[in-house]
Design an enzyme around this catalytic site. Structure first.
Site, PDB file in Angstrom:
ATOM      1  N   CYS A  75      34.391 -63.891  63.464  1.00 22.60           N
ATOM      2  CA  CYS A  75      35.093 -65.022  63.952  1.00 22.60           C
ATOM      3  C   CYS A  75      36.258 -65.351  62.829  1.00 22.60           C
ATOM      4  O   CYS A  75      37.286 -64.374  62.704  1.00 22.60           O
ATOM      5  CB  CYS A  75      34.577 -66.522  64.112  1.00 22.60           C
ATOM      6  SG  CYS A  75      35.579 -67.377  65.345  1.00 22.60           S
ATOM      7  N   HIS A 155      30.177 -64.426  68.414  1.00 22.44           N
ATOM      8  CA  HIS A 155      29.324 -64.950  67.518  1.00 22.44           C
ATOM      9  C   HIS A 155      28.011 -64.445  67.694  1.00 22.44           C
ATOM     10  O   HIS A 155      27.029 -64.731  68.675  1.00 22.44           O
ATOM     11  CB  HIS A 155      29.015 -66.451  67.522  1.00 22.44           C
ATOM     12  CG  HIS A 155      30.378 -67.386  67.192  1.00 22.44           C
ATOM     13  ND1 HIS A 155      30.376 -67.734  65.807  1.00 22.44           N
ATOM     14  CD2 HIS A 155      31.472 -67.481  67.697  1.00 22.44           C
ATOM     15  CE1 HIS A 155      31.507 -68.006  65.643  1.00 22.44           C
ATOM     16  NE2 HIS A 155      32.300 -68.250  66.700  1.00 22.44           N
ATOM     17  N   GLU A 157      25.098 -64.477  65.995  1.00 28.73           N
ATOM     18  CA  GLU A 157      24.135 -65.411  65.615  1.00 28.73           C
ATOM     19  C   GLU A 157      23.925 -66.832  66.393  1.00 28.73           C
ATOM     20  O   GLU A 157      22.925 -67.546  66.162  1.00 28.73           O
ATOM     21  CB  GLU A 157      24.630 -66.097  64.147  1.00 28.73           C
ATOM     22  CG  GLU A 157      25.479 -67.333  64.253  1.00 28.73           C
ATOM     23  CD  GLU A 157      26.844 -66.896  64.646  1.00 28.73           C
ATOM     24  OE1 GLU A 157      27.647 -67.890  65.181  1.00 28.73           O
ATOM     25  OE2 GLU A 157      27.521 -65.978  64.520  1.00 28.73           O
TER      26      GLU A 157
END
Length: 177
Positions: A75, A155, A157
């Site tokens: 990001c 993302h 995660e």
């Protein structure tokens, strides 16, 4: 820059030891630690805000790039790597936010998104595009040519969220080996 705990969890899950340092880091300190074999690479985290205002961070990242330090960004980290390579980001007309955004790599991954800025198309001059957003065909990931550096905009995660992109953390750990 602001890191989500699950990013740290995912990095640890690959077997990496993780140390969090502030965004005010000095490149020279990290370069010295790399030469002393105290660190193997640098992860540039996500975070809020306009990446173009982080000029001091840009200069430090440029020093790390020059030293060929292995790096991985997510990001804001993805955007800062682009800027440090001389490719400014731009603000998207409609930001990417929420879950279930399809991104193409080899197959289609379903991803979580939370960003308003993007890297430019001409980054292809110095990087291979690895991920494309299937909603608007914007760049979602790159691997820099002749450098041990890669990054993604989405993302991997995200928790709870899509899990298909978790392999990216293992790719970073493998690169450090």
């Amino acid at each position: 820059f602001g890191v989500k705990r699950n990013i740290l969890n995912e990095l640890r899950e690959t077997g990496l030891n993780v140390e969090v340092i502030p965004h005010t880091f000095k490149a020279e300190d990290l370069i010295d630690r790399l030469h002393k074999s105290e660190i193997d690479g640098v992860f540039l985290s996500n975070g809020p805000g306009d990446p173009l205002v982080l000029s001091e961070v840009k200069e430090n990242i440029q020093k790390l790039i020059k030293e060929k330090i292995p790096m991985f960004g997510i990001c804001l980290g993805h955007q800062l790597l682009s800027i440090a390579h001389g490719y400014d980001t731009y603000k998207l007309k409609f930001g990417h936010h929420g879950g279930n955004h399809p991104v193409k790599k080899y197959g289609v991954e379903i991803t979580a998104q939370n960003h308003n800025y993007n890297v430019p198309e001409d980054i292809k001059e110095i990087a291979e595009v690895t991920h494309i957003n299937l909603f608007d065909n914007t760049i979602e990931g790159v691997k820099y040519k002749d450098e041990p550096i890669f990054s993604v905009q989405h993302h991997p995660e995200a928790s709870p969220g899509p899990r298909e992109s978790r392999y990216i953390f293992k790719e970073f750990a493998d690169m450090l080996d």
